[in-house]
Scaffold this motif. Structure first.
Motif, mmCIF file in Angstrom:
data_model
loop_
_atom_site.group_PDB
_atom_site.id
_atom_site.type_symbol
_atom_site.label_atom_id
_atom_site.label_comp_id
_atom_site.label_asym_id
_atom_site.label_seq_id
_atom_site.Cartn_x
_atom_site.Cartn_y
_atom_site.Cartn_z
ATOM 1 N N ARG A 214 0.836 -1.195 0.000
ATOM 2 C CA ARG A 214 0.000 0.000 0.000
ATOM 3 C C ARG A 214 0.872 1.246 0.000
ATOM 4 O O ARG A 214 1.932 1.265 0.635
ATOM 5 N N ILE A 215 0.437 2.287 -0.723
ATOM 6 C CA ILE A 215 1.186 3.540 -0.799
ATOM 7 C C ILE A 215 0.240 4.714 -0.579
ATOM 8 O O ILE A 215 -0.986 4.576 -0.678
ATOM 9 N N ASP A 216 0.815 5.866 -0.248
ATOM 10 C CA ASP A 216 0.021 7.085 -0.137
ATOM 11 C C ASP A 216 -0.339 7.596 -1.529
ATOM 12 O O ASP A 216 0.389 7.362 -2.499
ATOM 13 N N GLU A 217 -1.433 8.327 -1.624
ATOM 14 C CA GLU A 217 -1.859 8.858 -2.909
ATOM 15 C C GLU A 217 -0.815 9.791 -3.505
ATOM 16 O O GLU A 217 -0.624 9.832 -4.722
ATOM 17 N N ARG A 218 -0.103 10.537 -2.661
ATOM 18 C CA ARG A 218 0.906 11.464 -3.181
ATOM 19 C C ARG A 218 2.076 10.737 -3.843
ATOM 20 O O ARG A 218 2.780 11.308 -4.675
ATOM 21 N N ASP A 219 2.283 9.451 -3.505
ATOM 22 C CA ASP A 219 3.374 8.689 -4.096
ATOM 23 C C ASP A 219 3.059 8.206 -5.501
ATOM 24 O O ASP A 219 3.932 7.669 -6.199
ATOM 25 N N VAL A 220 1.798 8.387 -5.934
ATOM 26 C CA VAL A 220 1.409 7.967 -7.284
ATOM 27 C C VAL A 220 2.091 8.834 -8.339
ATOM 28 O O VAL A 220 2.360 8.384 -9.450
#
Length: 334
Positions: A214-220
């Motif tokens: 899982r990643i943060d949306e900002r890392d997209v």
């Protein structure tokens, strides 16, 4: 697309000419003619229609054609490291192009090659929009290079109204649901990873070979973003954020129907995704070895050919690979 087509026997279809008729009439006729030879779930979900306009400088003759597209292939700039945005890339794609010198247009009225202007506009947009960022170009010496420009793009509320000239009553607003990343410098080598949104929990995940985290949306957002996947939203909810839109009735439920508060990734998720992305840059398998997630998504994007499969002939010259190429045009293909 060809393996999923619902057309048993393809009839002969001639190119649709505008002949001074209204754009709405010509576009509808061109789309009907296209569906006579191309009808599949790929067409239903991923294909749209472009308007191409040519004008002769000498006599003013105007020619309009409507061609299908599978994905939009957008420029990211010409200088490595130059920051940009998806909005700016769309502006360049739909800007007027000059056809001069070896690229002059053969005017049907003058019966000669003439200087002309050419312009693309979005006419019909699909439920699922694929955007290909043209990160590879040729130098003057013929060497292919990768453009590592950081292109900003919205994860919600991508509004294409300013670029769409069709008569669709529904607003062309999209939410991002997946990204393919290319790590490395060469087109024939490197590594692919993917980010995808889990609509049940409104949480983003990184898919890197067999590893998922899982990643943060900002890392997209990153300079490795190569192919963007958007799902169309419509029917704005009253009293809510304008970017939060209800899904169009009948559209595939790829993204979330409503934006739930994103679940924060755990420490284990952060460590896993960071380690996975780090490994991808260090490994960079040679040849055509790529992650399976990238292969599947790229195969989907390329399945019907850049111009939507069995499309008509080109309308004038396509832009070069360093300019705003037509959908699927230019030297770089998915």
């Amino acid at each position: 697309h060809e393996d999923l087509t619902r057309v048993i026997k393809k009839p002969y279809v001639e190119d649709v000419e505008d002949k001074g008729r209204p754009d709405v009439v010509v576009a509808a006729e061109a789309w009907r003619a296209y569906l006579l030879r191309n009808k599949s779930i790929i067409v239903d979900l991923f294909q749209g229609q472009l308007k191409s306009t040519l004008v002769c400088d000498h006599c003013g003759t105007r020619s309009v054609k409507f061609d299908p597209f599978m994905y939009l292939s957008l420029p990211v700039g010409t200088s490595a490291g130059q920051a940009g945005s998806l909005h700016r890339s769309l502006q360049e794609f739909t800007s007027e192009e000059r056809l001069e010198g070896d690229e002059r247009w053969h005017c049907p009225k003058c019966k000669k090659f003439r200087n002309a202007s050419k312009k693309f506009d979005l006419w019909k947009l699909p439920p699922l929009l694929i955007v290909h960022l043209k990160r590879f170009s040729y130098t003057r010496r013929g060497v292919r290079r990768k453009l590592t420009n950081n292109i900003s793009f919205p994860t919600t509320g991508l509004d294409l109204s300013a670029f769409c000239v069709g008569d669709d009553p529904d607003p062309p607003v999209y939410d991002l649901y997946a990204v393919i990343n290319h790590h490395g410098r060469g087109l024939g080598s490197g590594h692919y990873s993917a980010f995808a949104l889990n609509p049940a929990h409104n949480a983003w995940h990184c898919f890197n070979d067999s590893r998922v985290g899982r990643i943060d949306e900002r890392d997209v957002h990153s300079a490795d973003a190569y192919v963007l996947f958007y799902t169309r939203m419509t029917k704005q909810k009253k009293g809510r954020d304008p970017a939060l839109l209800e899904r169009k009735e009948g559209a595939p439920r790829v993204g979330p129907p409503s934006r739930m508060p994103p679940a924060a990734p755990s420490e284990a998720d952060r460590e896993l995704s960071t380690r996975s992305i780090g490994r991808s840059n260090s490994r960079r398998p040679s040849g055509n070895s790529v992650a399976s997630a990238g292969d599947v998504a790229l195969a989907t994007a390329a399945g019907g050919a850049g111009n939507g499969g069995d499309a008509g002939g080109s309308h004038g010259r396509r832009r070069s690979s360093s300019g705003a190429g037509a959908a699927g045009g230019g030297s770089e293909r998915l």
